[in-house]
Design a protein around this motif. Sequence first.
Motif, mmCIF file in Angstrom:
data_model
loop_
_atom_site.group_PDB
_atom_site.id
_atom_site.type_symbol
_atom_site.label_atom_id
_atom_site.label_comp_id
_atom_site.label_asym_id
_atom_site.label_seq_id
_atom_site.Cartn_x
_atom_site.Cartn_y
_atom_site.Cartn_z
ATOM 1 N N SER A 126 38.148 -3.971 9.306
ATOM 2 C CA SER A 126 38.195 -5.371 8.761
ATOM 3 C C SER A 126 36.404 -5.717 9.035
ATOM 4 O O SER A 126 35.856 -5.787 9.975
ATOM 5 N N MET A 127 35.586 -5.852 8.023
ATOM 6 C CA MET A 127 34.283 -6.139 7.925
ATOM 7 C C MET A 127 33.720 -7.160 6.673
ATOM 8 O O MET A 127 34.370 -7.361 5.732
ATOM 9 N N GLY A 128 32.714 -7.681 6.960
ATOM 10 C CA GLY A 128 32.027 -8.537 5.967
ATOM 11 C C GLY A 128 32.226 -10.041 6.441
ATOM 12 O O GLY A 128 32.619 -10.484 7.610
ATOM 13 N N SER A 129 31.825 -10.971 5.550
ATOM 14 C CA SER A 129 32.047 -12.169 5.653
ATOM 15 C C SER A 129 32.837 -13.097 4.425
ATOM 16 O O SER A 129 32.513 -12.603 3.654
ATOM 17 N N ARG A 130 33.163 -14.036 4.885
ATOM 18 C CA ARG A 130 34.306 -14.969 4.069
ATOM 19 C C ARG A 130 33.495 -16.367 3.930
ATOM 20 O O ARG A 130 34.499 -17.419 3.807
ATOM 21 N N GLY A 131 32.283 -16.481 4.128
ATOM 22 C CA GLY A 131 31.623 -17.833 4.391
ATOM 23 C C GLY A 131 32.224 -18.589 5.366
ATOM 24 O O GLY A 131 32.246 -17.962 6.578
#
Length: 308
Positions: free
Chosen positions: A36-41
Amino acid sequence: MRLRILSPVALTCVALTCAATALTPLAEARPGNGYSMGSRGGRTYSAPPSTATAPGYARPMDRSLAPSSAPMPSSRPYPYGAPSRPMMGGGYANRHPFMTGFFGGFLGAGLFGLLSGHGFFGGFGGGGSMIGFLFQVLVFGAIFVWILRRLGAARGAGVRNMGGAPSSPYGQAPVTVTPDDYRAFQRLLVDIQAAWSAQNLNALSSMTTPEMASYFNEQLSDYASRGARNVTSNVRFLQGDLSEAWREGNLTYATVAMRYSLIDVTTDMMGNVIDGSTTTPVNVTELWTFLRADGRGNWVLSAIQQTT
């Protein structure tokens, strides 16, 4: 102390073992490597709602550049970072803090009067008889029950006025996702897999946020350093639905649950299969978050989350 010299056969075995170890693939080799990686604000550390496609829980972010005052470890169970909810049950004080304070003071004053010899509320008719005390207790209990019922009725009316419609904990206007948007999400799913297999970083950068592009670049570089390569093919979208969509400033976000199948194979530089099958597809369910800037029109991938 005598040094033992390995035979050529033993040296060959050791070399092959080291090579096999170096080429051992990751547990999941597709883009993202099963992390799980990244950004959702502003919702990066909040669990996205479950859907029919992904009825389980979304795994917390293993890696993200999004700031968080209290980042949650990936081992924490769902919901992680979600807005806290009042516990149902767990004692009267938790459900009615105001009434607890009010009646606590009321009861304290009555007990003080009783202990000082003036009855529960100064005595009934000025007397301190047991009958008067019991009568006062009954009156107090009746008032207590009446107020509790009034509070319960008010709470029930509040629930009915909601009409059963889910409310947003973020107080943001809903975002409409159109059929064209869904088609764009499906194209990105297929095109990102193709760019990953071709190790085309320029194409990946045009379809993802800089953060996700950096993660993909890092993973592909790791494969190359180990003399391996991951190739995904025959990507087929099977099912998908919207988990949530919202707007932050001039950015629009959409988190979509997607189930798809693909051929996922890891090979060495000679094309020998290290892991996976060239004929048997695997099924994957993930939550992909896309974003776009208002007025620009193009969706890009900003996060991938695994499901449990």
